[in-house]
Every structure is written in C-alpha cells, then in structure tokens.
Design a protein around this motif. Sequence first.
Motif, mmCIF file in Angstrom:
data_model
loop_
_atom_site.group_PDB
_atom_site.id
_atom_site.type_symbol
_atom_site.label_atom_id
_atom_site.label_comp_id
_atom_site.label_asym_id
_atom_site.label_seq_id
_atom_site.Cartn_x
_atom_site.Cartn_y
_atom_site.Cartn_z
ATOM 1 N N ALA A 212 -24.883 -30.604 -15.463
ATOM 2 C CA ALA A 212 -23.641 -31.027 -15.319
ATOM 3 C C ALA A 212 -22.511 -29.672 -15.624
ATOM 4 C CB ALA A 212 -23.684 -31.969 -16.631
ATOM 5 N N ALA A 213 -23.122 -28.536 -16.069
ATOM 6 C CA ALA A 213 -21.838 -27.646 -15.523
ATOM 7 C C ALA A 213 -21.799 -27.043 -14.077
ATOM 8 C CB ALA A 213 -21.861 -26.501 -16.600
ATOM 9 N N LEU A 214 -22.916 -27.297 -13.618
ATOM 10 C CA LEU A 214 -22.906 -26.948 -12.060
ATOM 11 C C LEU A 214 -22.136 -28.175 -11.268
ATOM 12 C CD1 LEU A 214 -26.571 -25.463 -11.593
ATOM 13 C CD2 LEU A 214 -24.288 -23.929 -11.573
ATOM 14 N N ALA A 215 -22.285 -29.495 -11.824
ATOM 15 C CA ALA A 215 -21.858 -29.808 -11.031
ATOM 16 C C ALA A 215 -20.097 -30.318 -11.384
ATOM 17 C CB ALA A 215 -22.478 -31.474 -11.183
ATOM 18 N N ALA A 216 -19.865 -30.059 -12.642
ATOM 19 C CA ALA A 216 -17.846 -29.499 -12.966
ATOM 20 C C ALA A 216 -18.355 -28.493 -11.632
ATOM 21 C CB ALA A 216 -18.220 -29.347 -14.177
ATOM 22 N N ILE A 217 -18.625 -27.387 -11.399
ATOM 23 C CA ILE A 217 -17.947 -27.010 -10.708
ATOM 24 C C ILE A 217 -17.742 -26.732 -10.041
ATOM 25 C CG2 ILE A 217 -18.579 -23.841 -9.595
ATOM 26 C CD1 ILE A 217 -19.544 -23.238 -12.251
ATOM 27 N N SER A 259 -11.949 -33.154 -15.735
ATOM 28 C CA SER A 259 -11.581 -31.584 -15.549
ATOM 29 C C SER A 259 -11.380 -30.834 -16.474
ATOM 30 C CB SER A 259 -11.056 -30.967 -14.181
ATOM 31 O OG SER A 259 -10.860 -31.718 -13.295
ATOM 32 N N ALA A 260 -10.845 -30.526 -17.814
ATOM 33 C CA ALA A 260 -10.497 -30.016 -19.175
ATOM 34 C C ALA A 260 -11.905 -30.230 -19.710
ATOM 35 C CB ALA A 260 -9.006 -30.061 -19.584
ATOM 36 N N ARG A 261 -11.603 -31.687 -20.211
ATOM 37 C CA ARG A 261 -13.197 -32.535 -20.507
ATOM 38 C C ARG A 261 -14.319 -31.460 -20.561
ATOM 39 N NH1 ARG A 261 -10.774 -38.114 -21.134
ATOM 40 N NH2 ARG A 261 -9.070 -37.682 -22.940
ATOM 41 N N GLY A 264 -15.549 -28.197 -21.605
ATOM 42 C CA GLY A 264 -16.082 -28.084 -22.499
ATOM 43 C C GLY A 264 -15.110 -28.188 -23.333
ATOM 44 N N LEU A 265 -13.359 -28.673 -22.932
ATOM 45 C CA LEU A 265 -12.436 -29.138 -24.137
ATOM 46 C C LEU A 265 -12.266 -30.603 -24.267
ATOM 47 C CD1 LEU A 265 -9.101 -27.006 -21.596
ATOM 48 C CD2 LEU A 265 -11.148 -25.884 -24.475
ATOM 49 N N THR A 266 -11.906 -30.132 -25.956
ATOM 50 C CA THR A 266 -11.928 -31.452 -26.815
ATOM 51 C C THR A 266 -10.506 -31.724 -26.207
ATOM 52 O OG1 THR A 266 -13.780 -31.356 -27.509
ATOM 53 C CG2 THR A 266 -11.865 -33.253 -28.438
ATOM 54 N N VAL A 267 -10.389 -33.387 -25.020
ATOM 55 C CA VAL A 267 -8.594 -32.924 -24.751
ATOM 56 C C VAL A 267 -8.441 -34.614 -25.251
ATOM 57 C CG1 VAL A 267 -7.057 -33.228 -22.991
ATOM 58 C CG2 VAL A 267 -8.772 -31.433 -23.405
ATOM 59 N N HIS A 268 -7.537 -34.591 -25.786
ATOM 60 C CA HIS A 268 -6.746 -36.334 -26.760
ATOM 61 C C HIS A 268 -5.954 -35.944 -25.721
ATOM 62 C CE1 HIS A 268 -9.726 -36.159 -29.781
ATOM 63 N NE2 HIS A 268 -9.626 -34.776 -29.784
ATOM 64 N N ALA A 300 -7.788 -19.689 -26.112
ATOM 65 C CA ALA A 300 -8.455 -20.886 -26.780
ATOM 66 C C ALA A 300 -10.448 -21.843 -26.674
ATOM 67 C CB ALA A 300 -7.588 -21.369 -28.171
ATOM 68 N N SER A 301 -10.532 -21.568 -26.217
ATOM 69 C CA SER A 301 -11.276 -22.601 -25.568
ATOM 70 C C SER A 301 -12.682 -22.905 -25.980
ATOM 71 C CB SER A 301 -12.319 -22.098 -24.372
ATOM 72 O OG SER A 301 -13.136 -20.950 -24.885
ATOM 73 N N ALA A 302 -12.430 -23.212 -27.451
ATOM 74 C CA ALA A 302 -12.939 -23.724 -28.631
ATOM 75 C C ALA A 302 -11.956 -25.032 -28.900
ATOM 76 C CB ALA A 302 -14.088 -23.202 -29.426
ATOM 77 N N ALA A 303 -11.219 -24.845 -28.339
ATOM 78 C CA ALA A 303 -9.847 -25.829 -29.308
ATOM 79 C C ALA A 303 -9.375 -27.280 -28.481
ATOM 80 C CB ALA A 303 -8.141 -25.307 -29.357
ATOM 81 N N GLU A 304 -9.080 -28.340 -29.945
ATOM 82 C CA GLU A 304 -8.905 -29.031 -29.310
ATOM 83 C C GLU A 304 -7.797 -29.544 -28.766
ATOM 84 O OE1 GLU A 304 -10.380 -32.101 -32.393
ATOM 85 O OE2 GLU A 304 -11.788 -31.695 -32.385
ATOM 86 N N VAL A 305 -7.148 -30.598 -28.147
ATOM 87 C CA VAL A 305 -5.946 -30.184 -27.617
ATOM 88 C C VAL A 305 -5.181 -31.994 -27.290
ATOM 89 C CG1 VAL A 305 -4.582 -29.464 -25.027
ATOM 90 C CG2 VAL A 305 -6.700 -28.339 -25.736
ATOM 91 N N THR A 306 -4.134 -31.869 -27.407
ATOM 92 C CA THR A 306 -3.441 -33.621 -27.561
ATOM 93 C C THR A 306 -2.719 -32.895 -26.117
ATOM 94 O OG1 THR A 306 -3.647 -33.725 -29.561
ATOM 95 C CG2 THR A 306 -2.452 -35.260 -28.136
ATOM 96 N N VAL A 307 -2.581 -33.915 -25.114
ATOM 97 C CA VAL A 307 -1.788 -34.618 -24.714
ATOM 98 C C VAL A 307 -0.720 -35.512 -24.046
ATOM 99 C CG1 VAL A 307 -1.342 -33.962 -21.443
ATOM 100 C CG2 VAL A 307 -3.157 -32.430 -22.548
#
Length: 381
Positions: A212-217, A259-261, A264-268, A300-307
């Motif tokens: 899945a990561a290679l597909a995302a790349i 793309s961010a998700r 590996g990012l957790t994005v709301h 901060a790649s392990a962070a949760e993000v809110t957009v």
Amino acid sequence: MGGRGSPRAPRGRVRDAALAGGALLVVPVSSLKSLTAASAEPWTATAFSWTLILLACGALYFGRRYPVTVAAFVLVTTAVYYVTSVHDGGLMIAVIAALYLVAAAGRLQAAVVLAALTVICTGTGTLLGNKDVNGVALFMLTGWVVAMVALGWVRYSRLAYLREAERVAAGEERLRIARELHDVVGHHLSLINVQAGTSLHRFHRDPAQGEAALAAIKESSREALRDLRATLGVLRQADEEAPTAPAPGLDRIGELIGSARSAGLTVHSRLAGAADAPTEVGLAAYRIVQESLTNVSRHASAAEVTVSVEHGQGELRIEVADDGPGQAVSPGAPGSGLDGMRERARALGGELTAGPGPGGGFLVRARLPYPAPSRNGAPVR
C-alpha cells in the motif's frame, strides 16, 4: 492598442534609413535655390555645398549607433557649409535631428555641449555679418535645439523606466515560479520519503501495508509530475502547446489530505470552501495547506492534524493545527516555506500567522479576503 494589422513605427536599420531619407528629402528641397537661381558662386562651390548636404544627411543613418560622433560630424559639416556657401539652406535640420539622437541615447552632457556649440557658432556668424540669421531667428533656433534635446532625454528616460519595470516584473515572476516549485516538489518529495520509509519498515513484517505504501508512492509521484507540468508550463516556448491542466485550487485540497493520510498522517478535515472564490485565492489556499502538511510530515510525522478551510464574509479562513512537538519550522530561504505562505497571503491583502499552538503542537492560520460577486457578476469591493 492596435491589432495585428495596425501600422508600426519603423525599427532598427529601417528607422535609421527613414531618418536619413527624410533629411535627404527635406534639406535638398530647401536648398534648390542654389540650382535654380542665377548662380552667385562658381559651380565648384555649389557642388561642394551639395556634397556637404549629402554627407550630413546621410550620416544620420549611423546616428543611433554612433550618436556623439555623428552629431559632431554633422555639426562640423554644417558649419563648413554655411561658411563656404552663399545660399542659406535648411541643413540645420540635420543638426537638430542629430542632437535628438544624442540625448535619446542617454548622452545628455554631450548633447548639451553640442547644442551650446550650435547656438554659439550660429550667434558668432550673426555677429560677423551673416544677415540671413537675425536675433529672432537665433532665439527660435535656440528654442528648437533645447526642445529636441529635452525630447530626446524624455524618450531615453521613458525607455529606461520601462526596462526597469520589465526587470522587476521578471524578477517577481521568477520568485513566483520558484515558490510554486518549492511547494510542489517539497510537498510531494516529503510524502514520498515518508511513504518509502514506511514501506521499508513494514515490507517484511506486513507485505500488504508495504505494498500500500508503494502504491501511495506511485500516486504521489504521479501528482508531482502533474503539478510540475502545470507550473513549468509558463516557461514553455512560444511554439509549444499551452498546458491543459488547471491550476490547483479548493477542489483539490481533499486530494492533499488523502495523500497525507496515505503517508501515515492522521488528518481530520473541515472543508467548506467558497465556490465563488477567485482562482488566485483557491491556489493560495491550496499551497498554504500543502506547505503546512509538508512541514508536519517533515517535523512531526506521528502527529494528528486538523485542516479547516471555511468560508467567511468576503474571506477564506484556513487553519492547520497539529499536536506534534510544536517546534518552530525553519523558514528556509526567502520566498519558501513559511515566508512563502506569508507572501501568498499578503499578495491577496490577507495575513498568515504560524507558531506553537495554545495547547501544544504547531498552528498555521491564514485569512484570504476576496471581493464578493454582485448580482450581475461584477465584483463588489
């Protein structure tokens, strides 16, 4: 502003030939008296006078390339003509044209010196008994000389201003393109780097997640190529086709979040963009969100993000917050990173702030104003 069929002023050698040809047409006509009237001088003197006329007028062809030399030559030739000939022709026209060329070339001091010599020599001839030039004629000649030098200098100053304006505009365009390239390349390569690290870390333990990561790349690289083609389209040659991909805007912010998700990012997200926002506002919002997510993936790649992208009264409000360590992101070179985001907001009359959030992490807030359309479609400011 004329179209393709509008007449254009002659340029280059054609313009030089037009100036010399005009002088060769006007000055000899004003000197025909020396050929038609009863001869008051030997024919050798008349031939010598016409030779001087042809030399002075013909020299104007080289006036744009060698302005001072040609003006000095024309002035000396004209002085010899008026001293040796008993006829008063219009050769002074060539002198005035040559003075204009000197001033138009930016040689103001040389033009002033030659203009002063012209007036002084003419005045000296009047004092020595040349009855063809009286005080009134001398005064009018002085006015013409001053006017032509002033017009030439005005033209030179205007062209210098236009060249400077073009240079500034070209510099601003280079900065804009550099900012676009930074945002596109920085964002996608950061995601690819994170995804590649995830793939290497999980490939043997969880091949499905590695795949899945290679597909995302693959998807991120495809998006990077598409954005690069659209950005570099402004640098295409005149005979190349225009890019067909539209500039990214509000409708593609969802793709950024996806793309961010995948990285590996957790994005709301809370997306309520304005459908009537101008293209430049949508592009700025897209790049601000893109740069913010890029900084999160880097620092901060392990962070949760809110957009959050919300429509206000005549403005677009953007907020990207994460719960990471909250360290300040290096602004980098001028025109990139946080500086680039601030510049985008300022260019639209808005503002952007970035720094540690009140509850930790990092917070980016932007306000992008834009005129609301009226009922007839015209913007209301």
